[in-house]
Design an enzyme around this catalytic site. Structure first.
Site, PDB file in Angstrom:
ATOM      1  N   GLY A 180       0.856  -1.178   0.000  1.00  0.00           N
ATOM      2  CA  GLY A 180       0.000   0.000   0.000  1.00  0.00           C
ATOM      3  C   GLY A 180       0.889   1.224   0.000  1.00  0.00           C
ATOM      4  O   GLY A 180       2.038   1.154  -0.393  1.00  0.00           O
ATOM      5  N   SER A 181       0.363   2.349   0.447  1.00  0.00           N
ATOM      6  CA  SER A 181       1.187   3.557   0.498  1.00  0.00           C
ATOM      7  C   SER A 181       0.365   4.707   1.047  1.00  0.00           C
ATOM      8  O   SER A 181      -0.873   4.676   1.037  1.00  0.00           O
ATOM      9  CB  SER A 181       1.707   3.959  -0.893  1.00  0.00           C
ATOM     10  OG  SER A 181       2.442   2.938  -1.494  1.00  0.00           O
TER      11      SER A 181
END
Length: 873
Positions: free
Chosen positions: A277-278
């Protein structure tokens, strides 16, 4: 020491210290030539030759002079009229960051490939062997995957003609140089001299000299990770065995269709963003105290394998100058900054492929209906070698089946109702992948992004649609910012989705909340459309059709869709293919919610970080490391109230042991600071508690807690960043659930020998050479911005597998140089013997940062070791 050896050693030493620093490698290369010639007469000089190779990493031809048999300089050799081969300068600064400078793209790749290999050669070598379809030939394992890649890429000649030769010359040169640089390292080191250990490859059979085609196959494999090479899809392709006798089974006879929802939900557990993710925040002039742009990049990538980041600075004077990080083995800067622009990405859960359901001919299972006519299913047989126990090789063949959409799938591994040839409905499922050719445009797009001088030019570089799977963020020194959900998305309109999702595919889409989109393959009206703004022949949406914002305010994203990237001005009216995870009007991740709440609080100056509103560089770094646990902020007060009431309930008293256990557990939670800092005590209790709540109410595909009874305030699309919240304490089932999960959390921690009130840094850690390094941050699923992915193990949350990785905060002042503070949480090298195996990890534990040197003066001040001039003719 033998007289001749002593003489040569003295000669080496004197020449080394006489040369200018930037000429050191060339001069040592000349000495290497002298030594090599002398070794022909004196075998005792071999140790010196070995030492020379280690020190210089230069080719024999790096000197323009010849020597006679006595080692004396001969007459100078005239250089060629046109330079040939590769030539690159490599300098390293603190924490092992290489700065590579060259005059052409091939040489830049050559220098980068060599510098990268010094730290992580084995990581990419492993992936190259997999992508090239040779794994079974070399190891005897996984022949089916080899056969799939042989099918996807074709023969080497086909791959070169159809794929590699389609790249611009610049891209081919860069890939060719990078492969040559990696091979240079392998040639000098030897297979038996490569690193050992978990991430090593010393003596492994899958290490071999490779070329630019092998490397490009690996780069293509990366582009397909979210589609054809996604585990679920790959398994479905390999499950296809071809058509048996045509037998259509009724739903009642099969008796499994009712379980389809549950089976698809189980699949959702494997694709939701727990591992990759981020977070990203891009700010324009209206959101910063300085008026310059500012960017936070916080990708949550794996800490091992090809998903790791590697820091570097790549320069071709006057043409390309970019710093930051790239994924393992990629010859360009993936997330980073230049003098004028900084950029980052967050994983984007838009549609990458669509399934098509085609109706088979009842008289011929190798034909399918298309607009009332029968089309033939195509076959192609490929072969690969498989190593046997006796060391021999056998040839294994496999036939793959395709419609004009793409490969045929068998989804029986998910549920028998949607598998088989045919399915119960007399149909077949096939796949069309938007990313099959995205890799042809990726390198070009990333290079041109790095050449942009402002966010408008950055946006224009995205017209290549070379991004396989990310949201795009950028900020520039002029006060501009940009956000765009601009990646490879099939051009399927909402009207087509409404009309073409029928039969089995309608069920699949509904249960998976459009994570899997399937269309009616019997009608041409359901084909992907054409966008004149898209790259020719792609059938994806072009740049202008994607959700995007170009302005001077604030945007952020934490892996939900584009919808609330600017929470004050939602992007709406786009088909679900642009983002099924948290699509318009749907509940958002806790991490999305805390991201936008932190942005709003900082813009207002109400977060306690500083009196002044808007962001400064230090403010952004502080926000990054706040380590708040948003789930605790919205439910813990209710949890503690439920616990207190249960302990005080004399009408239904707890047995003494349970009472003591519950009292201690709740006492620890009451004293916890509701953060995941290294000195926070009790975070482990809430981590396990919230995991239990998610096990009960977690949505498989949307990655949120969904319940009609649990929340005190239910979700509403009119207040998506503050709802749902609180626990409805008036519901008896909720009170019972809370007590159950608290006691279960205590039990799990006890079974793992983890004290309830131990400091978080003693509970969550990364082991480096036998020593634990504290890791702050926590589970993104409980609303921690600085997400860390790790499971509870004996002794704690040991050795995170993913999470905060390469973090950068970039802005500008009045100078010519960008200001970039970065951290690489897992450190630069995978080799336990390297001084850069854990140095940044320890700095991260202290919430530290590295000021990334970009301009020449800063590079010189931070340089460690000598400059290396790497040459090959």
């Amino acid at each position: 020491m033998a007289p001749v050896l002593e003489s040569i050693t003295s000669s080496v030493s004197s020449q080394v210290f006489r040369v200018h620093r930037q000429q050191r490698c060339v001069s040592i290369g000349a000495v290497h030539q002298t030594i090599r010639r002398k070794t022909m007469r004196h075998a005792t000089l071999l140790p010196v030759l070995a030492l020379s190779l280690v020190l210089t990493a230069c080719s024999d031809s790096s000197d323009n002079s010849m020597t006679d048999n006595g080692g004396n300089p001969g007459p100078p050799v005239e250089p060629p009229l046109e330079p040939a081969g590769f030539s690159a300068e490599i300098r390293r600064t603190e924490y092992g960051i290489p700065h590579i400078k060259a005059e052409d793209w091939g040489s830049l790749g050559y220098g980068y490939g060599y510098a990268y290999s010094q730290d992580n050669f084995c990581v990419t070598m492993h992936e190259i062997a997999l992508a090239g379809g040779r794994w079974a030939e070399l190891t005897g394992e996984d022949i089916d995957r080899d056969l799939l890649w042989r099918f996807i890429n074709g023969s080497r000649d086909e791959f070169k003609a159809d794929y590699f030769d389609s790249l611009p010359q610049r891209d081919r040169d860069l890939v060719t140089g990078f492969a040559a640089g990696m091979n240079r390292y392998l040639d000098e080191t030897g297979v038996d001299g490569l690193p050992e250990g978990e991430n090593g490859c010393r003596g492994e059979p899958w290490v071999y000299a490779f070329d630019e085609l092998d490397l490009m196959m690996y780069l293509r494999k990366i582009a397909l990770q979210a589609s054809t090479d996604q585990g679920i899809v790959r398994d479905a392709i390999l499950a296809v065995q071809g058509p048996p006798e045509m037998q259509v089974v009724s739903v009642d006879q099969l008796g499994v269709r009712a379980g389809l929802a549950g089976d698809l939900s189980a699949v959702g557990q494997t694709i939701r963003p727990s591992e990759v993710g981020s977070n990203a925040i891009a700010l324009g002039a209206d959101a910063t105290q300085s008026g310059a742009g500012m960017l936070l990049g916080n990708p949550h990538q794996p800490w091992n394998g090809s998903g790791r980041w590697y820091e570097a600075h790549l320069t071709i004077p006057g043409e390309y100058d970019a710093a930051g990080a790239s994924l393992q083995g990629l010859p360009w800067i993936g997330i980073g900054f230049t003098r004028d622009v900084a950029w980052t990405h967050t994983v984007d859960y838009a549609t990458r492929f669509t399934l098509y359901e085609v109706t088979l001919n009842p008289d011929n299972p190798m034909q399918y209906d298309y607009d009332g006519e029968w089309r033939d299913i195509e076959t192609r047989t490929v072969a690969a070698e498989e190593l046997q126990d006796d060391g021999s090789l056998v040839t294994v063949e496999r036939t793959f089946y395709s419609t004009h959409y793409g490969l045929v799938l068998d989804l029986a591994g998910i549920n028998p109702a949607i598998g088989g040839w045919p399915t119960f409905a007399g149909t077949l499922v096939t796949l069309r992948d938007a990313n099959l050719d995205t890799g042809l445009r990726s390198l070009r797009q990333w290079v041109e992004k790095s050449q942009a001088s402002n966010v408008e030019e950055y946006r224009e570089a995205l017209r290549h649609i070379g991004n396989p799977v990310f949201h795009e963020f950028a900020a520039d020194r002029h006060g501009g910012m940009f956000y765009g959900q601009i990646s490879a998305v099939p051009r399927v309109t909402q009207a087509q989705l409404d009309d073409c999702q029928t039969g089995i595919m309608a069920i699949v889409a509904s249960v998976s909340t459009n994570a899997f989109i399937g269309l009616d393959g019997s009608r041409s009206a359901c084909e992907w459309g054409e966008d004149p703004d898209a790259p020719a022949g792609t059938n994806v949406y072009g740049l202008d059709a994607h959700p995007q914002i170009l302005g001077r305010g604030a945007v952020g994203n934490s892996n939900n869709s584009y919808w609330l990237s600017d929470a004050t001005m939602p992007l709406e009216g786009f088909p679900v293919v642009f983002g099924w995870m948290g699509h318009e009007g749907n509940q958002q991740f806790l991490r999305t919610r805390i991201t936008h709440n932190m942005i709003a609080d900082r813009l207002a100056g109400s977060d306690g970080i500083g009196d002044a509103p808007l962001f400064s560089l230090d403010d952004m770094k502080t926000v990054m490391y706040l380590n708040r646990v948003y789930a605790a902020e919205i439910v813990l007060d209710d949890v503690l109230a439920i616990c207190e009431d249960r302990l005080a309930d004399l009408s239904n008293p707890l047995d003494p042991a349970t009472r003591e256990a519950l009292s201690e557990t709740c006492s620890v939670l009451a004293s916890w600071d509701r953060k995941v800092d290294v000195d926070s005590r009790g975070a482990q209790v809430f981590t396990e508690f919230w995991g239990g709540i998610r096990d009960t109410y977690g949505s498989a595909f949307q990655n949120v807690v969904v319940s009609d009874e649990f929340w005190a305030v239910d979700f509403t699309a009119t207040d998506p960043l503050n709802t749902p919240r609180g626990i409805d304490t008036g519901v008896a089932a909720n009170r019972e659930l809370v007590i159950e999960k608290l006691l279960a959390a205590r039990q799990r921690l006890g079974d793992a020998n983890v004290a309830l009130d131990a400091p978080w840094g003693e509970v969550q850690f990364l082991e480096r050479n036998g020593e634990p390094v504290p890791i702050h941050g926590g589970s993104g699923q409980m609303g921690v911005f600085g997400a860390i992915s790790v499971d509870l193990d004996e002794g704690g949350y040991r050795n995170p597998r993913a999470g905060n990785s390469y973090i950068q905060v970039v802005t500008w002042d009045g100078s010519d140089c960008p200001i970039a503070d970065t951290i690489l949480t897992h450190s630069q090298s995978v080799q336990p013997t390297s001084e850069h195996y854990s140095d940044q990890t320890r700095l991260y534990a202290e919430k530290g940062w590295v000021r990334f040197p970009f301009c020449e003066e800063a590079i010189q001040a931070a340089q460690i070791g000598e400059t290396l001039l790497l040459e090959q003719e």
